[in-house]
Scaffold this active site. Structure first.
Site, PDB file in Angstrom:
ATOM      1  N   ASN A  20     -16.325  -7.913 -20.812  1.00 38.83           N
ATOM      2  CA  ASN A  20     -16.025  -8.369 -22.175  1.00 38.83           C
ATOM      3  C   ASN A  20     -15.072  -9.559 -22.088  1.00 38.83           C
ATOM      4  O   ASN A  20     -13.889  -9.381 -21.828  1.00 38.83           O
ATOM      5  CB  ASN A  20     -15.393  -7.190 -22.949  1.00 38.83           C
ATOM      6  CG  ASN A  20     -14.897  -7.597 -24.320  1.00 38.83           C
ATOM      7  OD1 ASN A  20     -15.241  -8.669 -24.829  1.00 38.83           O
ATOM      8  ND2 ASN A  20     -14.086  -6.734 -24.929  1.00 38.83           N
ATOM      9  N   LYS A  42     -14.043 -11.475 -24.389  1.00 34.53           N
ATOM     10  CA  LYS A  42     -13.220 -11.666 -25.592  1.00 34.53           C
ATOM     11  C   LYS A  42     -13.236 -13.159 -25.992  1.00 34.53           C
ATOM     12  O   LYS A  42     -14.231 -13.837 -25.776  1.00 34.53           O
ATOM     13  CB  LYS A  42     -11.802 -11.130 -25.372  1.00 34.53           C
ATOM     14  CG  LYS A  42     -11.829  -9.692 -24.845  1.00 34.53           C
ATOM     15  CD  LYS A  42     -10.499  -9.001 -24.894  1.00 34.53           C
ATOM     16  CE  LYS A  42     -10.644  -7.596 -24.332  1.00 34.53           C
ATOM     17  NZ  LYS A  42      -9.430  -6.800 -24.452  1.00 34.53           N
ATOM     18  N   HIS A  70     -14.896  -2.444 -31.236  1.00 37.38           N
ATOM     19  CA  HIS A  70     -13.802  -2.611 -30.277  1.00 37.38           C
ATOM     20  C   HIS A  70     -12.476  -2.418 -31.023  1.00 37.38           C
ATOM     21  O   HIS A  70     -12.358  -2.799 -32.196  1.00 37.38           O
ATOM     22  CB  HIS A  70     -13.869  -4.004 -29.645  1.00 37.38           C
ATOM     23  CG  HIS A  70     -12.936  -4.156 -28.498  1.00 37.38           C
ATOM     24  ND1 HIS A  70     -11.601  -4.396 -28.674  1.00 37.38           N
ATOM     25  CD2 HIS A  70     -13.134  -4.072 -27.161  1.00 37.38           C
ATOM     26  CE1 HIS A  70     -11.005  -4.451 -27.489  1.00 37.38           C
ATOM     27  NE2 HIS A  70     -11.927  -4.263 -26.553  1.00 37.38           N
ATOM     28  N   GLU A  96      -9.860  -4.018 -30.970  1.00 40.54           N
ATOM     29  CA  GLU A  96      -9.326  -5.263 -31.532  1.00 40.54           C
ATOM     30  C   GLU A  96      -9.996  -5.594 -32.868  1.00 40.54           C
ATOM     31  O   GLU A  96      -9.377  -6.147 -33.770  1.00 40.54           O
ATOM     32  CB  GLU A  96      -9.482  -6.408 -30.514  1.00 40.54           C
ATOM     33  CG  GLU A  96      -8.462  -6.280 -29.384  1.00 40.54           C
ATOM     34  CD  GLU A  96      -8.911  -6.819 -28.040  1.00 40.54           C
ATOM     35  OE1 GLU A  96      -9.851  -7.631 -27.969  1.00 40.54           O
ATOM     36  OE2 GLU A  96      -8.305  -6.404 -27.023  1.00 40.54           O
ATOM     37  N   GLU A 109     -11.917   3.671 -24.727  1.00 42.54           N
ATOM     38  CA  GLU A 109     -10.933   2.625 -24.445  1.00 42.54           C
ATOM     39  C   GLU A 109      -9.618   2.974 -25.134  1.00 42.54           C
ATOM     40  O   GLU A 109      -9.396   2.576 -26.295  1.00 42.54           O
ATOM     41  CB  GLU A 109     -11.433   1.283 -24.981  1.00 42.54           C
ATOM     42  CG  GLU A 109     -12.663   0.765 -24.277  1.00 42.54           C
ATOM     43  CD  GLU A 109     -12.659  -0.750 -24.223  1.00 42.54           C
ATOM     44  OE1 GLU A 109     -12.761  -1.290 -23.118  1.00 42.54           O
ATOM     45  OE2 GLU A 109     -12.508  -1.386 -25.275  1.00 42.54           O
ATOM     46  N   GLY A 123      -5.418  -4.238 -21.820  1.00 47.39           N
ATOM     47  CA  GLY A 123      -4.631  -5.454 -21.571  1.00 47.39           C
ATOM     48  C   GLY A 123      -3.183  -5.201 -21.190  1.00 47.39           C
ATOM     49  O   GLY A 123      -2.375  -6.125 -21.187  1.00 47.39           O
ATOM     50  N   SER A 144      -7.638  -1.940 -18.684  1.00 45.87           N
ATOM     51  CA  SER A 144      -6.962  -2.343 -17.447  1.00 45.87           C
ATOM     52  C   SER A 144      -7.700  -1.924 -16.177  1.00 45.87           C
ATOM     53  O   SER A 144      -7.066  -1.582 -15.169  1.00 45.87           O
ATOM     54  CB  SER A 144      -5.513  -1.838 -17.431  1.00 45.87           C
ATOM     55  OG  SER A 144      -4.786  -2.440 -18.473  1.00 45.87           O
TER      56      SER A 144
HETATM   57  P1  PGA Z   1      -8.774  -4.998 -20.373  1.00 51.22           P
HETATM   58  O1  PGA Z   1      -9.678  -4.937 -21.714  1.00 51.22           O
HETATM   59  O2  PGA Z   1      -9.695  -4.689 -19.214  1.00 51.22           O
HETATM   60  O3  PGA Z   1      -8.245  -6.396 -20.337  1.00 51.22           O
HETATM   61  O4  PGA Z   1      -7.719  -3.975 -20.521  1.00 51.22           O
HETATM   62  C1  PGA Z   1     -10.686  -3.983 -21.865  1.00 51.22           C
HETATM   63  C2  PGA Z   1     -11.351  -4.152 -23.205  1.00 51.22           C
HETATM   64  O5  PGA Z   1     -10.645  -4.427 -24.199  1.00 51.22           O
HETATM   65  O6  PGA Z   1     -12.576  -4.007 -23.326  1.00 51.22           O
END
Ligand code: PGA
Length: 265
Positions: free
Chosen positions: A18, A20, A109, A111, A181, A187, A227
């Site tokens: 992903n 983003k 997601h 976010e 998640e 992140g 992460s």
């Molecule tokens: P990350 O994000 O691997 O940077 O923690 C995962 C995601 O939001 O899909």
């Protein structure tokens, strides 16, 4: 094209990158080329599918690279709108994505849920429009640190899953990917432990089976995201309940992404 029989086997992992809001279309072309090259160097990689999810503006460029390379990497999107067309300024429909040979679409997601106010009802509408256009949704669920710390996370995640699967039509149930998640792991550099990831993935499977009813057929793959990196990928994949990863930050670099892909056994 996804061979669904193969794809939904528990031993078959999906590693989804992903991106983003990163990589403009020129960078996306370079990164895609590098991923294709690195994968080629690795030779035949069985038991896994790989997808990359660029921003909308890079989808067409990445599609062209993947097709010209004859790559098996699947093209994915990060979001969509559920109406096929119309007066929805700024939105991109699942119908439009399917014309770009997109196979997988991330919906819900965290976010999108926290920054753009998406709720379970909207996530369900989006997931339905994805399957109606012959693509597979990756539906994201996961608790914040508050629910993790106060111990209500199981209830929270179960509720998110049930709100989707109880109302899901048959075609969605036979094409279901849920990504666990936890928001506290996204992140932050603090991944869930193997035990935490396995517990949540199994919880999601049980909640789905309960909601759908044991007699009904469904295909479900549960991914872990938060992460994931080159150091923890092998450990997190050591249990069959973890059906693969949704990788954010570590998917931006072709070398680390392909190393994560290589950690599938
Ligand atoms: P990350 O994000 O691997 O940077 O923690 C995962 C995601 O939001 O899909």
């Amino acid at each position: 094209m996804i061979d669904k029989e193969q794809f939904f086997l528990p031993s078959h992992r999906l590693i989804a990158g992903n991106w983003k809001m990163n990589h403009n279309h020129l960078e996306a072309i370079q990164v895609t080329r590098k991923i294709c090259l690195r994968l080629l160097e690795k030779g035949e990689l069985s038991n896994r599918s790989v997808s990359i999810h660029p921003s909308f503006i890079a989808l067409r460029s990445v599609q062209t690279v993947l097709e010209s390379e004859g790559s098996s990497v699947l093209l994915g999107a990060q979001n969509c709108f559920y109406e096929p067309q119309g007066a929805f300024t700024g939105e991109v429909s699942a119908t439009m994505l399917s014309k770009l040979n997109v196979s997988l679409v991330i919906v819900g997601h965290s976010e999108r849920r926290t920054l753009f106010g998406e709720d379970d009802q909207l996530v369900l509408l989006k997931a339905k429009s994805v399957v109606a256009n012959n693509m597979i949704p990756i539906i994201c669920v996961g608790e914040s640190s508050q629910e993790r710390n106060d111990g209500s996370y199981k209830e929270f995640v179960t509720k998110q899953v049930i709100s989707i699967v109880e109302a899901a039509p048959k075609e969605l149930l036979s094409n279901l990917i849920i990504a666990y998640e936890p928001i506290w792991a996204i992140g932050t550099g603090i991944s869930a432990s193997l035990d935490q990831a396995v517990e949540a993935c199994e919880l999601i499977k049980e909640a789905t089976t309960r909601a759908v009813g044991a007699t009904k057929e469904f295909n479900l793959k549960v991914l872990y995201g938060g992460s994931v990196n080159t150091n923890n990928a092998t450990d997190l994949l050591s249990h069959e309940s973890v059906g693969g990863f949704l990788v954010g930050g570590a998917s931006l670099d072709p070398d680390s992404f392909v190393e994560i892909v290589s950690s599938v056994r």
